[in-house]
Design an enzyme around this catalytic site. Sequence first.
Site, PDB file in Angstrom:
ATOM      1  N   MET A   1     -62.426 -21.230 100.856  1.00  0.00           N
ATOM      2  CA  MET A   1     -63.767 -21.586 100.369  1.00  0.00           C
ATOM      3  C   MET A   1     -64.858 -20.674 100.940  1.00  0.00           C
ATOM      4  SD  MET A   1     -64.167 -25.728 100.228  1.00  0.00           S
ATOM      5  CE  MET A   1     -63.561 -26.733  98.860  1.00  0.00           C
ATOM      6  N   GLY A   2     -65.976 -20.612 100.253  1.00  0.00           N
ATOM      7  CA  GLY A   2     -67.133 -19.822 100.692  1.00  0.00           C
ATOM      8  C   GLY A   2     -67.567 -18.858  99.604  1.00  0.00           C
ATOM      9  N   ARG A   3     -68.534 -19.266  98.802  1.00  0.00           N
ATOM     10  CA  ARG A   3     -68.946 -18.440  97.660  1.00  0.00           C
ATOM     11  C   ARG A   3     -69.754 -17.222  98.110  1.00  0.00           C
ATOM     12  NH1 ARG A   3     -67.488 -19.631  91.935  1.00  0.00           N
ATOM     13  NH2 ARG A   3     -65.722 -20.864  92.581  1.00  0.00           N
TER      14      ARG A   3
ATOM     15  N   GLU B   1     -63.104 -17.112  97.992  1.00  0.00           N
ATOM     16  CA  GLU B   1     -63.268 -17.470  96.575  1.00  0.00           C
ATOM     17  C   GLU B   1     -64.472 -16.757  95.967  1.00  0.00           C
ATOM     18  OE1 GLU B   1     -64.234 -21.619  96.039  1.00  0.00           O
ATOM     19  OE2 GLU B   1     -65.766 -21.585  97.587  1.00  0.00           O
TER      20      GLU B   1
ATOM     21  N   ASN C   1     -78.206 -26.151 103.398  1.00  0.00           N
ATOM     22  CA  ASN C   1     -79.517 -25.553 103.111  1.00  0.00           C
ATOM     23  C   ASN C   1     -80.259 -26.235 101.949  1.00  0.00           C
ATOM     24  OD1 ASN C   1     -77.588 -24.468 101.422  1.00  0.00           O
ATOM     25  ND2 ASN C   1     -77.742 -22.399 102.290  1.00  0.00           N
TER      26      ASN C   1
ATOM     27  N   GLY D   1     -71.334 -31.271 100.464  1.00  0.00           N
ATOM     28  CA  GLY D   1     -69.890 -31.405 100.688  1.00  0.00           C
ATOM     29  C   GLY D   1     -69.593 -32.042 102.032  1.00  0.00           C
TER      30      GLY D   1
ATOM     31  N   ASP E   1     -69.561 -23.900 105.415  1.00  0.00           N
ATOM     32  CA  ASP E   1     -69.811 -22.495 105.066  1.00  0.00           C
ATOM     33  C   ASP E   1     -70.444 -21.697 106.208  1.00  0.00           C
ATOM     34  OD1 ASP E   1     -68.814 -22.846 102.512  1.00  0.00           O
ATOM     35  OD2 ASP E   1     -70.753 -23.432 101.694  1.00  0.00           O
TER      36      ASP E   1
END
Lengths: 404, 404
Positions: free
Chosen positions: B180-182, B237, B108, B13, B138
């Site tokens: 955002m940020g799973r 999220e 990563n 991203g 993130d």
Amino acid sequence: MRSGKLVIAQGGGPTAVINQSLAGAVLEARLFPQIERIYGARHGVRGIVDEDFVDLSAESRANLEAIAATPSSALGSTRDKPDLAYCRNILASLKATGASWFLYIGGNDTADTVRIVSEEAAKEGFDLRSIHIPKTIDNDLMENDHTPGFPSAARFVAQAFMGADLDNRSLPGVYVAVVMGRHAGFLTAASAAARTIEGDGPHLIYLPERIFDEAKFLSEVKLVHERLGRCVIALSEGIHDADGTPLSVKLAKTVEKDAHGNIQLSGTRALADLLCEEIKSKLGIKRVRGDTFGYLQRSFAGCVSDVDRREAREVGEFAVKHAIWGACDGSVAIRRIGDYAVDYAIVKLAKVGGKTKVMADAFIAPSGSDVTPLFQEYLRPLLGSDLPQPARLRSGAIAKVLKR
Amino acid sequence: MRSGKLVIAQGGGPTAVINQSLAGAVLEARLFPQIERIYGARHGVRGIVDEDFVDLSAESRANLEAIAATPSSALGSTRDKPDLAYCRNILASLKATGASWFLYIGGNDTADTVRIVSEEAAKEGFDLRSIHIPKTIDNDLMENDHTPGFPSAARFVAQAFMGADLDNRSLPGVYVAVVMGRHAGFLTAASAAARTIEGDGPHLIYLPERIFDEAKFLSEVKLVHERLGRCVIALSEGIHDADGTPLSVKLAKTVEKDAHGNIQLSGTRALADLLCEEIKSKLGIKRVRGDTFGYLQRSFAGCVSDVDRREAREVGEFAVKHAIWGACDGSVAIRRIGDYAVDYAIVKLAKVGGKTKVMADAFIAPSGSDVTPLFQEYLRPLLGSDLPQPARLRSGAIAKVLKR
């Protein structure tokens, strides 16, 4: 000579610069000794009826300047739309508090409230000077070249599309973003300012001034996607089909039914989702993403047009000067002079109140899915200075070795 | 002495400052005569395999500086996650083009690609120096105090919540925004930087590091709303219940079924809608609004932390210095020294590749719905200078006349 208190309030949706108008009016009002005190009503006319006033005369100049630079309505706002009875309560409260001036910052509903208050005061023989100070991100006030709050929101939309277009170049696909504006497409149209060179998005812009035809929409998306391998779309939340009902409203109903009453989707979010799904399923495009800018576009801290900042300050100042020296109630209007300067005028409240300006035909491309260069010329000076300028690599491709 | 071409690429991203790292690496690489040419691969490793290279040596310094200030990946990005076979194709292309250095900017997954490439090159006896340059909004890279891209995205989130909180003060109710940020909650947690004084929002912050319990959520919203008459909520999220499945994923499935397969909602948008509806129906609160920040938070043009800008530039520069002078492949890592300075180090690729850092327990309040002062201390220097400072009126209430 009229003397007494000045009451000021803020109505409707907040903007990035509505407090500039408040500060402009308060600082100017302090220069006139006949204004004994400056009262702020909390949460618009609701605060007047409830006698919920604060003494703005007590605010330091430094704090007023800091508040001017703070987005949203420092006095609080309201969505109340007063009828005649409500307006009589406003007048009773203004009378009781000793007000001789009433200033109300807001959009066309706010202007209409000021009109009723002004008319009723005259009927009662209450010597009140009432002035409407313009504000709305929708840019839909009659008699105004543009409206304070719009340029900063337009700048936000332009910067958002600049970034979204660069993001979409990097990871190609279709991107749809829904922009505020139920009846007037100005804010959605402002996305066009994100474009610098041929190929930049948004590639398609859909406005509430034109009937939205889904088949046409899909074929236009398909064409852009075939040509560029990607497509960025700006869409007004107010887009509607031939019968005039916004798609978002229709959609909200549908989804509520489908979800057995459990999930009532906000229309605009569902709108982005629906159109993304249509593009995926009917055009077979894999990467389709949608955003709804929501409240960020009217209240994001740190995105202000310096032109907007200055003009929002000036309409507040001008309102007080007219309230003192002018011979009538009215609404402050912004007039454009050349390219680019403005002047301010007082217009009749009935010419602004309750009315909605939409985009002129000359601002909308014949295709119905873009703006014209004339609109871009109109918009450009409003956005202010130091708009980000995206750059791109110029270097040419290297000849392949393995796959030549 | 190693000599040949340097190949650089951008993966994953985009961020607001990933081009700073590109510019930092390219400008530094020009100082070393053994680097014959600097090639940029278009769209990450995909471009290497396809031999889709551009000659970055040909870019002017002024244009590189302009690109550095432009958000998103100027070379284009990719979501490809190469396996061993893919990595062998990367090596074949790098060999054919005469590369002796390979720099890959990303998160990563990108680091893991560099690890495989590095290991395979060693096995083949191909003298290639491979370096991973960190980037991700993130903030979830191991071995790093923080990651370039995060501070600017965090600043966007902080400014968005500042504005949203002021908006919510003006027109009170409940406001929920999905960030955002799973897996890692850093970006959602950054919303805490929007708070200046007691009573400022966000009042509740929900992170993927804690199990999300809807009953607890509703009772916490109820308490804040009773106390302040309003409530602003930041929600990751990635929030999930005890079995670890994100609510957004569960929700997306449900809604797809309910809509008879016609509407496939993106999970995160549906998440804001669902929770808004729960608050309305179960708590009886009337004005409830939800936003999903979406792509704006990673690509908005014009919201950059100057600390992030400088560090993103430096990791690019550092990667080239190490590529020339260092004795091993690796990943550039940011280390914090005191309050506040940083230093850079090279760490083993296996320590970063494919791994995810989440928020430390010490950063999360015992309630599970806020951050700690320690997190705020950690975050503050990253956001950069000139963060907007909201101001508010100080003036006291005026005694009522009619309703006293």
